[in-house]
Design a protein around this motif. Structure first.
Motif, PDB file in Angstrom:
ATOM      1  N   GLN A  63      10.407  -4.413   0.654  1.00 49.49           N
ATOM      2  CA  GLN A  63       9.222  -3.874   1.302  1.00 49.49           C
ATOM      3  C   GLN A  63       7.987  -4.108   0.438  1.00 49.49           C
ATOM      4  O   GLN A  63       8.087  -4.407  -0.748  1.00 49.49           O
ATOM      5  CB  GLN A  63       9.399  -2.382   1.582  1.00 49.49           C
ATOM      6  CG  GLN A  63      10.411  -2.076   2.665  1.00 49.49           C
ATOM      7  CD  GLN A  63      10.467  -0.602   3.010  1.00 49.49           C
ATOM      8  OE1 GLN A  63      10.377   0.259   2.136  1.00 49.49           O
ATOM      9  NE2 GLN A  63      10.625  -0.293   4.289  1.00 49.49           N
ATOM     10  N   THR A  64       6.814  -3.961   1.063  1.00 52.76           N
ATOM     11  CA  THR A  64       5.552  -4.105   0.358  1.00 52.76           C
ATOM     12  C   THR A  64       4.895  -2.744   0.225  1.00 52.76           C
ATOM     13  O   THR A  64       4.772  -2.001   1.209  1.00 52.76           O
ATOM     14  CB  THR A  64       4.602  -5.060   1.108  1.00 52.76           C
ATOM     15  OG1 THR A  64       5.210  -6.344   1.207  1.00 52.76           O
ATOM     16  CG2 THR A  64       3.272  -5.184   0.370  1.00 52.76           C
ATOM     17  N   VAL A  65       4.477  -2.409  -1.000  1.00 52.18           N
ATOM     18  CA  VAL A  65       3.882  -1.115  -1.300  1.00 52.18           C
ATOM     19  C   VAL A  65       2.482  -1.342  -1.872  1.00 52.18           C
ATOM     20  O   VAL A  65       2.290  -2.202  -2.735  1.00 52.18           O
ATOM     21  CB  VAL A  65       4.733  -0.328  -2.316  1.00 52.18           C
ATOM     22  CG1 VAL A  65       4.054   0.981  -2.713  1.00 52.18           C
ATOM     23  CG2 VAL A  65       6.121  -0.056  -1.740  1.00 52.18           C
ATOM     24  N   VAL A  66       1.513  -0.572  -1.391  1.00 53.90           N
ATOM     25  CA  VAL A  66       0.163  -0.589  -1.951  1.00 53.90           C
ATOM     26  C   VAL A  66      -0.048   0.691  -2.735  1.00 53.90           C
ATOM     27  O   VAL A  66       0.212   1.793  -2.235  1.00 53.90           O
ATOM     28  CB  VAL A  66      -0.916  -0.698  -0.858  1.00 53.90           C
ATOM     29  CG1 VAL A  66      -2.308  -0.469  -1.446  1.00 53.90           C
ATOM     30  CG2 VAL A  66      -0.853  -2.065  -0.183  1.00 53.90           C
ATOM     31  N   VAL A  67      -0.508   0.564  -3.979  1.00 49.01           N
ATOM     32  CA  VAL A  67      -0.905   1.725  -4.779  1.00 49.01           C
ATOM     33  C   VAL A  67      -2.372   1.547  -5.150  1.00 49.01           C
ATOM     34  O   VAL A  67      -2.840   0.426  -5.361  1.00 49.01           O
ATOM     35  CB  VAL A  67      -0.024   1.912  -6.033  1.00 49.01           C
ATOM     36  CG1 VAL A  67       1.433   2.088  -5.651  1.00 49.01           C
ATOM     37  CG2 VAL A  67      -0.178   0.753  -6.998  1.00 49.01           C
ATOM     38  N   GLN A  68      -3.075   2.671  -5.223  1.00 51.14           N
ATOM     39  CA  GLN A  68      -4.521   2.644  -5.390  1.00 51.14           C
ATOM     40  C   GLN A  68      -4.912   3.156  -6.771  1.00 51.14           C
ATOM     41  O   GLN A  68      -4.610   4.294  -7.134  1.00 51.14           O
ATOM     42  CB  GLN A  68      -5.170   3.507  -4.304  1.00 51.14           C
ATOM     43  CG  GLN A  68      -4.844   3.016  -2.898  1.00 51.14           C
ATOM     44  CD  GLN A  68      -5.207   4.011  -1.815  1.00 51.14           C
ATOM     45  OE1 GLN A  68      -5.575   5.152  -2.103  1.00 51.14           O
ATOM     46  NE2 GLN A  68      -5.109   3.592  -0.569  1.00 51.14           N
ATOM     47  N   GLY A  69      -5.549   2.291  -7.549  1.00 54.61           N
ATOM     48  CA  GLY A  69      -6.031   2.699  -8.854  1.00 54.61           C
ATOM     49  C   GLY A  69      -4.948   2.699  -9.913  1.00 54.61           C
ATOM     50  O   GLY A  69      -3.822   2.241  -9.704  1.00 54.61           O
ATOM     51  N   THR A  70      -5.318   3.272 -11.084  1.00 51.39           N
ATOM     52  CA  THR A  70      -4.409   3.254 -12.232  1.00 51.39           C
ATOM     53  C   THR A  70      -4.283   4.640 -12.857  1.00 51.39           C
ATOM     54  O   THR A  70      -4.121   4.786 -14.059  1.00 51.39           O
ATOM     55  CB  THR A  70      -4.912   2.252 -13.290  1.00 51.39           C
ATOM     56  OG1 THR A  70      -6.261   2.574 -13.652  1.00 51.39           O
ATOM     57  CG2 THR A  70      -4.846   0.830 -12.763  1.00 51.39           C
ATOM     58  N   GLY A  71      -4.358   5.670 -12.033  1.00 52.55           N
ATOM     59  CA  GLY A  71      -4.080   7.016 -12.499  1.00 52.55           C
ATOM     60  C   GLY A  71      -2.591   7.265 -12.607  1.00 52.55           C
ATOM     61  O   GLY A  71      -1.763   6.369 -12.384  1.00 52.55           O
ATOM     62  N   GLY A  72      -2.233   8.499 -12.931  1.00 51.09           N
ATOM     63  CA  GLY A  72      -0.839   8.816 -13.192  1.00 51.09           C
ATOM     64  C   GLY A  72       0.076   8.570 -12.011  1.00 51.09           C
ATOM     65  O   GLY A  72       1.112   7.897 -12.133  1.00 51.09           O
ATOM     66  N   VAL A  73      -0.255   9.101 -10.821  1.00 49.08           N
ATOM     67  CA  VAL A  73       0.593   8.912  -9.646  1.00 49.08           C
ATOM     68  C   VAL A  73       0.717   7.435  -9.307  1.00 49.08           C
ATOM     69  O   VAL A  73       1.822   6.934  -9.008  1.00 49.08           O
ATOM     70  CB  VAL A  73       0.041   9.702  -8.445  1.00 49.08           C
ATOM     71  CG1 VAL A  73       0.829   9.375  -7.173  1.00 49.08           C
ATOM     72  CG2 VAL A  73       0.088  11.203  -8.704  1.00 49.08           C
ATOM     73  N   SER A  74      -0.396   6.720  -9.350  1.00 50.65           N
ATOM     74  CA  SER A  74      -0.388   5.308  -8.962  1.00 50.65           C
ATOM     75  C   SER A  74       0.479   4.465  -9.890  1.00 50.65           C
ATOM     76  O   SER A  74       1.238   3.594  -9.424  1.00 50.65           O
ATOM     77  CB  SER A  74      -1.822   4.763  -8.937  1.00 50.65           C
ATOM     78  OG  SER A  74      -2.574   5.395  -7.930  1.00 50.65           O
ATOM     79  N   LEU A  75       0.389   4.692 -11.195  1.00 47.34           N
ATOM     80  CA  LEU A  75       1.201   3.901 -12.115  1.00 47.34           C
ATOM     81  C   LEU A  75       2.675   4.246 -11.999  1.00 47.34           C
ATOM     82  O   LEU A  75       3.545   3.370 -12.122  1.00 47.34           O
ATOM     83  CB  LEU A  75       0.705   4.085 -13.548  1.00 47.34           C
ATOM     84  CG  LEU A  75      -0.667   3.467 -13.844  1.00 47.34           C
ATOM     85  CD1 LEU A  75      -1.024   3.643 -15.315  1.00 47.34           C
ATOM     86  CD2 LEU A  75      -0.708   1.983 -13.470  1.00 47.34           C
ATOM     87  N   PHE A  76       2.994   5.523 -11.770  1.00 41.47           N
ATOM     88  CA  PHE A  76       4.390   5.869 -11.495  1.00 41.47           C
ATOM     89  C   PHE A  76       4.875   5.155 -10.233  1.00 41.47           C
ATOM     90  O   PHE A  76       5.985   4.608 -10.199  1.00 41.47           O
ATOM     91  CB  PHE A  76       4.549   7.374 -11.321  1.00 41.47           C
ATOM     92  CG  PHE A  76       4.858   8.122 -12.590  1.00 41.47           C
ATOM     93  CD1 PHE A  76       6.040   7.898 -13.282  1.00 41.47           C
ATOM     94  CD2 PHE A  76       3.971   9.067 -13.074  1.00 41.47           C
ATOM     95  CE1 PHE A  76       6.326   8.592 -14.445  1.00 41.47           C
ATOM     96  CE2 PHE A  76       4.249   9.767 -14.242  1.00 41.47           C
ATOM     97  CZ  PHE A  76       5.429   9.527 -14.926  1.00 41.47           C
ATOM     98  N   ALA A  77       4.062   5.174  -9.170  1.00 38.84           N
ATOM     99  CA  ALA A  77       4.453   4.533  -7.916  1.00 38.84           C
ATOM    100  C   ALA A  77       4.658   3.029  -8.109  1.00 38.84           C
ATOM    101  O   ALA A  77       5.600   2.439  -7.566  1.00 38.84           O
ATOM    102  CB  ALA A  77       3.404   4.798  -6.846  1.00 38.84           C
ATOM    103  N   LEU A  78       3.774   2.408  -8.888  1.00 36.30           N
ATOM    104  CA  LEU A  78       3.916   0.984  -9.192  1.00 36.30           C
ATOM    105  C   LEU A  78       5.237   0.702  -9.876  1.00 36.30           C
ATOM    106  O   LEU A  78       5.994  -0.198  -9.472  1.00 36.30           O
ATOM    107  CB  LEU A  78       2.739   0.539 -10.067  1.00 36.30           C
ATOM    108  CG  LEU A  78       2.879  -0.786 -10.826  1.00 36.30           C
ATOM    109  CD1 LEU A  78       3.132  -1.934  -9.881  1.00 36.30           C
ATOM    110  CD2 LEU A  78       1.630  -1.040 -11.678  1.00 36.30           C
TER     111      LEU A  78
END
Length: 338
Positions: free
Chosen positions: A162-177
């Motif tokens: 699947q393709t996932v988009v994460v927004q920015g480089t804060g804590g939640v986003s980097l974990f999601a990445l």
């Protein structure tokens, strides 16, 4: 012991105070706090006098990692010396989230926060820390780590390919990445900082969209996916940004609405959402069983939280200032007894 207290609105009313060290009651444990990580929510509450609703003085911050210093009567879940982290939503073990007088019982409001040298808590509100992480790293899990895990895994059912988009480089986003990449997904990161592109690619991002150059990031997502769109978008901005997330979705795509950076009210065009058969799932962190599953996965996969910077407990104001600057990862305060 030392404890931070909000005594009024704004950072000028944050005080480092001395109070007696608490003792654990029946079913409780005394935790020697080793590290506390900052969240965007903490800054919102400080700047908007949010703590006044809970009674002043009030201790800020919600996420700790520490060590069991003493156990109260009847506690069998932990022993002295165990390393632990707290579950952000206290008492939520599984199932539907609890509500008390209309509020979800979360640390750092309405429940007291954890920016203190010691806290006494019900043992059921804690879980064992990952053996693979330091206290500083483990302190980032209760809110940011679990939010990403709940969004993608517990509720999102992420599958490889699947393709996932994460927004920015804060804590939640980097974990999601990191989680999405580790699960075999293709990850697209949006950012306004071109200097961070190489860093997110090193963490597993397949594409980076610079929103400073491509304001219409939804079209850029469609272009990067040959017109199909993203299967899952971790929406940390909220507000008007949700419209772009809708436009960037693949058929049967999913948006995890986790953030309010662009405002507390979101709007989006209904027809594109209907045509996409879109699912919009609001996520407020997660339950204890999910946190325990996240921790087991970390001990197996070796995922390492991204730490931007560390500050001593006494440097709370400096830590807040760093959090204002758009850090790459988490800002963590470390106790002198670490």
């Amino acid at each position: 012991m030392k404890i931070w207290q909000a005594t009024g609105p704004g950072r000028e009313n944050l005080r480092l105070a001395d109070i007696p060290t608490p003792s654990p009651g029946i079913g409780e444990v005394l935790v020697r706090v080793k590290a506390v990580s900052l969240n965007y929510r903490d800054r919102l509450l400080i700047e908007n006098n949010g703590y006044s609703a809970f009674g002043l003085p009030f201790t800020p911050c919600s996420d700790l990692a520490g060590e069991i210093a003493a156990v109260g009567a009847g506690v069998t879940r932990f022993t002295t010396g165990d390393r632990v982290v707290n579950n952000f939503l206290a008492g939520w073990i599984d199932g539907a989230p609890p509500r008390v007088a209309g509020e979800v019982p979360s640390f750092g409001g309405p429940l007291p926060g954890v920016l203190a040298e010691y806290v006494s808590l019900p043992a059921e509100w804690l879980v064992m820390s990952p053996t693979a992480l330091s206290d500083v790293e483990a302190s980032t899990l209760p809110c940011a780590g679990l939010t990403a895990w709940t969004s993608l895994i517990e509720l999102g059912g992420l599958v490889p390919g699947q393709t996932v988009v994460v927004q920015g480089t804060g804590g939640v986003s980097l974990f999601a990445l990191q989680m999405a990449s580790g699960f075999g997904a293709e990850v697209i990161v949006t950012t306004t900082n071109a200097s961070k592109a190489d860093r997110v690619k090193a963490l597993g991002a397949s594409h980076v969209i610079n929103r400073a150059e491509a304001a219409d990031w939804a079209s850029a997502v469609l272009e990067a996916t040959d017109g199909r769109g993203a299967d899952h978008i971790v929406e940390v901005a909220g507000g008007a940004n949700v419209e772009n997330s809708i436009r960037a979705l693949a058929p049967n795509g999913r948006i995890s609405l986790v953030g309010v950076i662009e405002g507390f009210h979101s709007s989006f065009p209904s027809v594109p959402a209907i045509h996409a058969f879109a699912t919009i799932q609001a996520v407020f962190v997660g339950h204890r069983n999910g946190l325990e599953r996240l921790i087991r996965s970390i001990d197996v996969t070796g995922l390492k939280p991204i730490i931007d910077s560390e500050f001593a407990f006494e440097e709370f104001h400096d830590a807040l200032a760093r959090a204002d600057q758009g850090p790459f990862g988490k800002v963590v305060m470390v106790a002198s007894n670490h």
